[in-house]
Design a protein around this motif. Structure first.
Motif, PDB file in Angstrom:
ATOM      1  N   LEU A  35      -5.245   8.905   0.388  1.00  0.00           N
ATOM      2  CA  LEU A  35      -5.059   9.435  -0.969  1.00  0.00           C
ATOM      3  C   LEU A  35      -4.961  10.959  -0.938  1.00  0.00           C
ATOM      4  N   LYS A  48       0.833  -1.201   0.000  1.00  0.00           N
ATOM      5  CA  LYS A  48       0.000   0.000   0.000  1.00  0.00           C
ATOM      6  C   LYS A  48       0.866   1.248   0.000  1.00  0.00           C
ATOM      7  N   THR A  85      -3.889   4.902  -8.326  1.00  0.00           N
ATOM      8  CA  THR A  85      -5.012   5.172  -7.432  1.00  0.00           C
ATOM      9  C   THR A  85      -5.808   3.888  -7.236  1.00  0.00           C
ATOM     10  N   ASP A  86      -6.110   3.204  -8.344  1.00  0.00           N
ATOM     11  CA  ASP A  86      -6.846   1.938  -8.255  1.00  0.00           C
ATOM     12  C   ASP A  86      -6.073   0.911  -7.434  1.00  0.00           C
ATOM     13  N   SER A  96      -7.308   4.582   2.029  1.00  0.00           N
ATOM     14  CA  SER A  96      -8.553   5.316   2.273  1.00  0.00           C
ATOM     15  C   SER A  96      -8.542   6.644   1.509  1.00  0.00           C
ATOM     16  N   ASP A  97      -9.702   7.285   1.461  1.00  0.00           N
ATOM     17  CA  ASP A  97      -9.770   8.618   0.868  1.00  0.00           C
ATOM     18  C   ASP A  97      -8.803   9.564   1.570  1.00  0.00           C
ATOM     19  N   ARG A 109      -6.112   1.823  -3.734  1.00  0.00           N
ATOM     20  CA  ARG A 109      -7.419   1.492  -3.145  1.00  0.00           C
ATOM     21  C   ARG A 109      -7.544  -0.017  -2.917  1.00  0.00           C
ATOM     22  N   LYS A 110      -7.106  -0.816  -3.890  1.00  0.00           N
ATOM     23  CA  LYS A 110      -7.170  -2.274  -3.735  1.00  0.00           C
ATOM     24  C   LYS A 110      -6.282  -2.746  -2.588  1.00  0.00           C
TER      25      LYS A 110
END
Length: 101
Positions: free
Chosen positions: A76, A40, A63-64, A72-73, A67-68
């Motif tokens: 990011l 991550k 970004t994808d 979290s928002d 997220r995977k």
């Protein structure tokens, strides 16, 4: 110019420059494998780099992937803010070159 469908054309590179592209994909896989830095965090680092280079493909892909990997928002968003601070800091510190005595 940016269209994620263009990535389908990577097959042309893969077949036309097989040795080099095989080496690239092996390097890419190794670079993103979990190690001293977890996956991550590596994706957030890649996203920060993508934001700096303004590569629309990399921004979307990482970004994808972030997220995977569980980003979290908030993670990011903080990645984007840190990226912006580094870019702004570069402008500010390079501005010192304007003042010669």
């Amino acid at each position: 110019m940016h269209d994620m469908k263009n990535l389908n054309k990577l097959d042309v590179l893969n077949s036309s420059a097989k040795d080099g592209m095989d080496a690239f994909w092996a390097f890419d896989k190794a670079a993103f494998a979990d190690g001293a830095i977890d996956g991550k965090t590596k994706q957030l680092l890649a996203l920060a780099t993508a934001l700096t280079t303004q590569c629309a493909y990399c921004i979307e892909l990482h970004t994808d992937a972030a997220r995977k990997a569980g980003a979290s928002d908030e993670e990011l968003a903080e990645t984007a803010v840190v990226t912006a601070a580094i870019r702004a800091g570069g402008a500010v510190t390079h501005a010192t070159h304007m003042f010669k005595k």
